[in-house]
Scaffold this active site. Sequence first.
Site, PDB file in Angstrom:
ATOM      1  N   GLU A  83       0.910  -1.151   0.000  1.00 26.77           N
ATOM      2  CA  GLU A  83       0.000   0.000   0.000  1.00 26.77           C
ATOM      3  C   GLU A  83       0.942   1.191   0.000  1.00 26.77           C
ATOM      4  OE1 GLU A  83      -3.224   0.292  -0.225  1.00 26.77           O
ATOM      5  OE2 GLU A  83      -3.613  -1.848  -0.313  1.00 26.77           O
ATOM      6  N   THR A 124      11.712   3.195   0.501  1.00 23.35           N
ATOM      7  CA  THR A 124      11.518   4.610   0.188  1.00 23.35           C
ATOM      8  C   THR A 124      12.386   5.525   1.052  1.00 23.35           C
ATOM      9  OG1 THR A 124       9.880   6.379   0.446  1.00 23.35           O
ATOM     10  CG2 THR A 124       9.494   4.426   1.738  1.00 23.35           C
ATOM     11  N   ASP A 125      12.698   6.698   0.520  1.00 21.83           N
ATOM     12  CA  ASP A 125      13.439   7.704   1.310  1.00 21.83           C
ATOM     13  C   ASP A 125      12.598   8.252   2.461  1.00 21.83           C
ATOM     14  OD1 ASP A 125      11.626   9.264  -0.161  1.00 21.83           O
ATOM     15  OD2 ASP A 125      13.126  10.695  -0.875  1.00 21.83           O
ATOM     16  N   GLU A 126      11.267   7.973   2.435  1.00 19.94           N
ATOM     17  CA  GLU A 126      10.396   8.526   3.475  1.00 19.94           C
ATOM     18  C   GLU A 126      10.710   7.952   4.846  1.00 19.94           C
ATOM     19  OE1 GLU A 126       6.319   9.030   2.426  1.00 19.94           O
ATOM     20  OE2 GLU A 126       6.800   9.176   0.305  1.00 19.94           O
ATOM     21  N   TYR A 149       2.293   4.949   6.494  1.00 21.67           N
ATOM     22  CA  TYR A 149       2.980   4.371   5.333  1.00 21.67           C
ATOM     23  C   TYR A 149       4.484   4.276   5.582  1.00 21.67           C
ATOM     24  CZ  TYR A 149       5.434   4.286   0.867  1.00 21.67           C
ATOM     25  OH  TYR A 149       6.309   3.978  -0.136  1.00 21.67           O
ATOM     26  N   LYS A 153       7.022   0.992   6.117  1.00 17.21           N
ATOM     27  CA  LYS A 153       8.174   0.690   5.254  1.00 17.21           C
ATOM     28  C   LYS A 153       9.440   0.577   6.103  1.00 17.21           C
ATOM     29  CE  LYS A 153       8.066   0.286   1.304  1.00 17.21           C
ATOM     30  NZ  LYS A 153       7.658  -0.839   0.391  1.00 17.21           N
ATOM     31  N   LYS A 188      -1.209  10.299  -6.642  1.00 19.70           N
ATOM     32  CA  LYS A 188       0.057  10.899  -6.220  1.00 19.70           C
ATOM     33  C   LYS A 188       0.204  12.257  -6.911  1.00 19.70           C
ATOM     34  CE  LYS A 188       1.602   6.923  -4.211  1.00 19.70           C
ATOM     35  NZ  LYS A 188       1.515   5.727  -4.990  1.00 19.70           N
ATOM     36  N   ARG A 213      10.495  17.672  -2.604  1.00 19.56           N
ATOM     37  CA  ARG A 213      10.664  16.254  -2.929  1.00 19.56           C
ATOM     38  C   ARG A 213      11.746  16.132  -4.007  1.00 19.56           C
ATOM     39  NH1 ARG A 213       8.125  16.283   1.049  1.00 19.56           N
ATOM     40  NH2 ARG A 213       6.247  15.122   1.617  1.00 19.56           N
TER      41      ARG A 213
HETATM   42  P1  NAD Z   1       1.508   1.009  -6.544  1.00 14.07           P
HETATM   43  O1  NAD Z   1       0.556   1.388  -5.473  1.00 14.07           O
HETATM   44  O2  NAD Z   1       1.383   1.620  -7.891  1.00 14.07           O
HETATM   45  O3  NAD Z   1       1.482  -0.580  -6.755  1.00 14.07           O
HETATM   46  C1  NAD Z   1       1.433  -1.490  -5.686  1.00 14.07           C
HETATM   47  C2  NAD Z   1       1.105  -2.864  -6.250  1.00 14.07           C
HETATM   48  O4  NAD Z   1       1.105  -3.804  -5.156  1.00 14.07           O
HETATM   49  C3  NAD Z   1      -0.265  -2.950  -6.918  1.00 14.07           C
HETATM   50  O5  NAD Z   1      -0.173  -3.615  -8.150  1.00 14.07           O
HETATM   51  C4  NAD Z   1      -1.104  -3.739  -5.919  1.00 14.07           C
HETATM   52  O6  NAD Z   1      -2.148  -4.483  -6.529  1.00 14.07           O
HETATM   53  C5  NAD Z   1      -0.051  -4.638  -5.287  1.00 14.07           C
HETATM   54  N1  NAD Z   1      -0.439  -5.088  -3.937  1.00 14.07           N
HETATM   55  C6  NAD Z   1      -0.900  -4.325  -2.916  1.00 14.07           C
HETATM   56  N2  NAD Z   1      -1.204  -5.107  -1.857  1.00 14.07           N
HETATM   57  C7  NAD Z   1      -0.883  -6.385  -2.198  1.00 14.07           C
HETATM   58  C8  NAD Z   1      -0.944  -7.640  -1.526  1.00 14.07           C
HETATM   59  N3  NAD Z   1      -1.416  -7.744  -0.274  1.00 14.07           N
HETATM   60  N4  NAD Z   1      -0.523  -8.744  -2.172  1.00 14.07           N
HETATM   61  C9  NAD Z   1      -0.049  -8.664  -3.458  1.00 14.07           C
HETATM   62  N5  NAD Z   1      -0.012  -7.511  -4.152  1.00 14.07           N
HETATM   63  C10 NAD Z   1      -0.410  -6.377  -3.532  1.00 14.07           C
HETATM   64  O7  NAD Z   1       2.947   1.266  -5.914  1.00 14.07           O
HETATM   65  P2  NAD Z   1       4.262   1.852  -6.594  1.00 14.07           P
HETATM   66  O8  NAD Z   1       4.207   3.318  -6.580  1.00 14.07           O
HETATM   67  O9  NAD Z   1       4.520   1.106  -7.848  1.00 14.07           O
HETATM   68  O10 NAD Z   1       5.347   1.419  -5.493  1.00 14.07           O
HETATM   69  C11 NAD Z   1       5.966   0.138  -5.542  1.00 14.07           C
HETATM   70  C12 NAD Z   1       6.936   0.026  -4.383  1.00 14.07           C
HETATM   71  O11 NAD Z   1       7.905   1.072  -4.434  1.00 14.07           O
HETATM   72  C13 NAD Z   1       6.263   0.140  -3.007  1.00 14.07           C
HETATM   73  O12 NAD Z   1       6.844  -0.819  -2.153  1.00 14.07           O
HETATM   74  C14 NAD Z   1       6.605   1.546  -2.546  1.00 14.07           C
HETATM   75  O13 NAD Z   1       6.688   1.614  -1.142  1.00 14.07           O
HETATM   76  C15 NAD Z   1       7.964   1.765  -3.202  1.00 14.07           C
HETATM   77  N6  NAD Z   1       8.290   3.164  -3.523  1.00 14.07           N
HETATM   78  C16 NAD Z   1       7.418   3.933  -4.236  1.00 14.07           C
HETATM   79  C17 NAD Z   1       7.781   5.236  -4.572  1.00 14.07           C
HETATM   80  C18 NAD Z   1       6.863   6.119  -5.389  1.00 14.07           C
HETATM   81  O14 NAD Z   1       7.178   7.310  -5.588  1.00 14.07           O
HETATM   82  N7  NAD Z   1       5.765   5.613  -5.914  1.00 14.07           N
HETATM   83  C19 NAD Z   1       9.022   5.759  -4.157  1.00 14.07           C
HETATM   84  C20 NAD Z   1       9.884   4.930  -3.420  1.00 14.07           C
HETATM   85  C21 NAD Z   1       9.514   3.623  -3.124  1.00 14.07           C
HETATM   86  P1  TYD Z   2       2.725  12.260  -2.905  1.00 11.81           P
HETATM   87  O1  TYD Z   2       2.749  12.149  -4.378  1.00 11.81           O
HETATM   88  O2  TYD Z   2       1.536  11.759  -2.164  1.00 11.81           O
HETATM   89  O3  TYD Z   2       4.065  11.567  -2.381  1.00 11.81           O
HETATM   90  P2  TYD Z   2       4.723  11.567  -0.901  1.00 11.81           P
HETATM   91  O4  TYD Z   2       3.767  12.073   0.076  1.00 11.81           O
HETATM   92  O5  TYD Z   2       4.980  10.124  -0.730  1.00 11.81           O
HETATM   93  O6  TYD Z   2       5.967  12.401  -1.019  1.00 11.81           O
HETATM   94  O7  TYD Z   2       2.926  13.775  -2.510  1.00 11.81           O
HETATM   95  C1  TYD Z   2       4.083  14.514  -2.944  1.00 11.81           C
HETATM   96  C2  TYD Z   2       3.987  15.886  -2.330  1.00 11.81           C
HETATM   97  O8  TYD Z   2       2.863  16.580  -2.886  1.00 11.81           O
HETATM   98  C3  TYD Z   2       3.772  15.874  -0.829  1.00 11.81           C
HETATM   99  O9  TYD Z   2       4.485  16.969  -0.264  1.00 11.81           O
HETATM  100  C4  TYD Z   2       2.279  16.107  -0.678  1.00 11.81           C
HETATM  101  C5  TYD Z   2       1.953  16.993  -1.866  1.00 11.81           C
HETATM  102  N1  TYD Z   2       0.586  16.847  -2.422  1.00 11.81           N
HETATM  103  C6  TYD Z   2      -0.231  17.977  -2.595  1.00 11.81           C
HETATM  104  O10 TYD Z   2       0.162  19.125  -2.303  1.00 11.81           O
HETATM  105  N2  TYD Z   2      -1.490  17.793  -3.101  1.00 11.81           N
HETATM  106  C7  TYD Z   2      -1.969  16.567  -3.421  1.00 11.81           C
HETATM  107  O11 TYD Z   2      -3.154  16.462  -3.857  1.00 11.81           O
HETATM  108  C8  TYD Z   2      -1.116  15.424  -3.262  1.00 11.81           C
HETATM  109  C9  TYD Z   2      -1.604  14.049  -3.626  1.00 11.81           C
HETATM  110  C10 TYD Z   2       0.159  15.605  -2.759  1.00 11.81           C
END
Ligand code: NAD
Ligand code: TYD
Length: 344
Positions: A83, A124-126, A149, A153, A188, A213
């Site tokens: 998630e 994640t860097d978070e 979240y 992580k 996002k 970010r």
């Molecule tokens: P996403 O939300 O787009 O995709 C997540 C996927 O995981 C989906 O396909 C979902 O169906 C699947 N999933 C969720 N719960 C599941 C479960 N219980 N069993 C099997 N599958 C399940 O996420 P994303 O943005 O592609 O991120 C992927 C990974 O990268 C995550 O672990 C996230 O923490 C990490 N990450 C994301 C970002 C970002 O900017 N999006 C940055 C750094 C790290």
């Molecule tokens: P997000 O894409 O949710 O990533 P993260 O919180 O994991 O960094 O958000 C990126 C930044 O944008 C964060 O500072 C929150 C901000 N944000 C808004 O200002 N408005 C929005 O509707 C969303 C989704 C994010």
Amino acid sequence: MKILVTGGAGFIGSCFVRLALQNASTEIVNIDKLTYAGNLENLASLADNPRYRFQKADLCDLDGLRQIFEETKPDAVVHFAAESHVDRSILSPQPVFETNLRGTFNLLESMRAKAVGRFIHVSTDEVYGSLDAPLEADENFPLQPSSPYSASKAGSDLLALGYFKTYKMPVMVTRASNNYGPYQFPEKLIPLMISNALEDKPLPVYGDGMQVRDWLYVEDHCRALLAILEKGRDGEIYNIGGNRSVANRWVIEQILAITGKPASLMTTVTDRPGHDRRYALSSAKLSKETGWSPQMDFERGLKMTVDWYRTHDQWVRDVKSGEYQSYYARNYDHRASELNQVRT
Ligand code: NAD
Ligand code: TYD
């Protein structure tokens, strides 16, 4: 090499699957629960690829996972499934706990005593929390997560590293900065702002919009993961940054300029609780050990991403149907009444 990917129907996982299969000696088994964020359309281009197989599976089902490992016998596992959204984790923390912590535990347990060559836990860097300028987190920086979240992580990172120390499992943890690019679910920041702008809807800016970010193009992230799979060292953590730290407000202004929409679409809304002000990290270790560096220039990547959303309006319509409307209403209605018009 046979790679078992978890969460390969999501944003980053699907990019990784497409990229990894460009190597003719790679086979992929993708297991995914297909939550709201999982979309097999993201992998439609692989429908006829004999080296790719999809299996629907939930990481919370330990027996099911054990069976998958028995049948698949992968050489490596790359774990994306999670998630992944902070706002959703604030609205509903339970699925975050279940998938990110229990799911990762189940995965590690199913691999214990199996001869998996490498395991990458994608994080994640978070986990480093909010850093004051000019600080940058290296891999030894303290963990100070702020949201359900990022806390989940951080916890799953430590669990994975514990399996390395205790059971000598070949675990590596990667911590990437904010990703952007095609196929990102429009909850996002970047895809939400692009899709709202294209539909002439308000762009909800949390608080003063000066949160910073570091933006990483999704393919650069996936190239880093492939480099780590090949050259990374077991038990190590690798930061993966885009080397492009900017304030949200600036990103939104760029999107308005590229889409040709007026600044009046920007709407200030109530801030996110516990909102991290600034993320920043150093990827010097990764560059030194693998030679990786991010290739995509942010302005070019953002233009390409806007073009992708413009030409994939049906994909956007499809993912915005279903539960998206109720999520949107829950997240934004309490933030600003102006946004009520966003609901359709
Ligand atoms: P996403 O939300 O787009 O995709 C997540 C996927 O995981 C989906 O396909 C979902 O169906 C699947 N999933 C969720 N719960 C599941 C479960 N219980 N069993 C099997 N599958 C399940 O996420 P994303 O943005 O592609 O991120 C992927 C990974 O990268 C995550 O672990 C996230 O923490 C990490 N990450 C994301 C970002 C970002 O900017 N999006 C940055 C750094 C790290
Ligand atoms: P997000 O894409 O949710 O990533 P993260 O919180 O994991 O960094 O958000 C990126 C930044 O944008 C964060 O500072 C929150 C901000 N944000 C808004 O200002 N408005 C929005 O509707 C969303 C989704 C994010």
